[in-house]
Design an enzyme around this catalytic site. Structure first.
Site, PDB file in Angstrom:
ATOM      1  N   GLU A  57      -7.125 -12.586   5.902  1.00 47.99           N
ATOM      2  CA  GLU A  57      -7.910 -11.370   5.733  1.00 47.99           C
ATOM      3  C   GLU A  57      -9.301 -11.640   5.165  1.00 47.99           C
ATOM      4  O   GLU A  57      -9.919 -10.767   4.552  1.00 47.99           O
ATOM      5  CB  GLU A  57      -7.154 -10.393   4.828  1.00 47.99           C
ATOM      6  CG  GLU A  57      -5.776 -10.038   5.378  1.00 47.99           C
ATOM      7  CD  GLU A  57      -4.988  -9.116   4.477  1.00 47.99           C
ATOM      8  OE1 GLU A  57      -4.920  -7.921   4.798  1.00 47.99           O
ATOM      9  OE2 GLU A  57      -4.452  -9.596   3.452  1.00 47.99           O
ATOM     10  N   HIS A  74       0.802  -1.227   0.000  1.00 43.83           N
ATOM     11  CA  HIS A  74       0.000   0.000   0.000  1.00 43.83           C
ATOM     12  C   HIS A  74       0.833   1.274   0.000  1.00 43.83           C
ATOM     13  O   HIS A  74       0.310   2.341  -0.306  1.00 43.83           O
ATOM     14  CB  HIS A  74      -0.929   0.021   1.225  1.00 43.83           C
ATOM     15  CG  HIS A  74      -1.990  -1.035   1.191  1.00 43.83           C
ATOM     16  ND1 HIS A  74      -2.980  -1.069   0.244  1.00 43.83           N
ATOM     17  CD2 HIS A  74      -2.210  -2.104   1.995  1.00 43.83           C
ATOM     18  CE1 HIS A  74      -3.776  -2.097   0.462  1.00 43.83           C
ATOM     19  NE2 HIS A  74      -3.326  -2.758   1.512  1.00 43.83           N
TER      20      HIS A  74
END
Length: 250
Positions: free
Chosen positions: A143, A38
């Site tokens: 996740e 990210h």
């Protein structure tokens, strides 16, 4: 792994500034996770961060974008202490991560002692291969609800050292808000399964760090990001001055 305890308190590094690593080391963190998923951090900057972290006595991990050779090989050759691999939903994906990260016979990572991981060519090949398989830590991120259901199978894949529960992507993939009781139940069940099977477990934390470590059995935590700490610190500073000025009638 060699049996050393996982470093306990870490932080994401998202800014492409090596000084972030140095500041976090001075703050007392045990490890950093350089965010190549990210964060806007290129491989050259990540390599500099890894070297700086080692010089500051803090363990440098890298969160990679995936398990393609270019994602994995470069940070490992640069001397990363380990990798965080996102979106590992089942044991098959965990095995993919192992194959990308480990040398044969566990995996297919290419070998070269010419980088930092091989002490710039000084390391004997055998020692370099042993270190890559025994000391580099592979953290896979659970996740999704499916990943939590399969967390024991994921965590017990040979070559995986720890599982990291990612609450934000878990909430998004489950279409549940963070804090939803149903999500909390999924996480609690996964925590218990990891405790029962002695799987090293991590997650993110804020004000609940003590609870996660002491009562819920987590072994390591990521306490936030350099970007968040900068924003929060700046906001607190500016808000305090503005409030004081208002109260003084200025």
């Amino acid at each position: 792994m060699t049996g050393d305890a996982f470093p306990r308190l870490g932080a994401w590094v998202k800014l492409p500034a090596p000084e972030s690593v140095e500041l976090l080391a001075l703050a007392g963190f045990d490890f950093v996770v350089i965010d190549a998923e990210h964060g806007a951090i290129d491989s050259r900057t990540a390599s500099t961060m890894i070297g700086l972290a080692r010089g500051c006595g803090i363990a440098p991990f890298v969160r990679v974008a995936g398990t393609a050779p270019r994602d994995v090989q470069v940070p490992l050759d640069a001397g990363a202490a380990g990798l965080f691999v996102p979106q590992v939903d089942d044991a098959s994906r965990a095995r993919d991560a192992v194959r990308a990260t480990r040398f044969p016979p566990l995996g297919r990572r290419g070998a070269s002692t010419s980088g930092r991981a091989g002490r710039w060519g000084l390391e004997a090949l055998g020692d370099y291969l042993r270190s890559g398989n025994d000391e580099v830590r592979l953290v896979v991120q659970a996740e999704s609800a499916g990943a939590l259901s399969a967390i024991v199978e994921i965590g017990e894949v040979t070559g995986v050292d720890a599982v990291f529960i990612g609450p934000t992507d878990l909430a998004v993939s489950s279409r549940l808000r963070e804090g939803d009781g149903r999500l909390a139940d999924l996480v609690a069940a996964a925590e218990q399964r990891c405790a029962d099977h002695r799987i090293t477990l991590g997650t993110t934390a804020a004000g609940n760090a003590a609870e996660l470590l002491d009562r819920r059995g987590y072994d390591f935590l990521v306490l936030g990001a350099d970007t968040t700490m900068l924003r929060q610190g700046a906001h607190t500073l500016v808000s305090g001055v503005r409030t004081a000025a208002t109260e003084a009638g200025r």
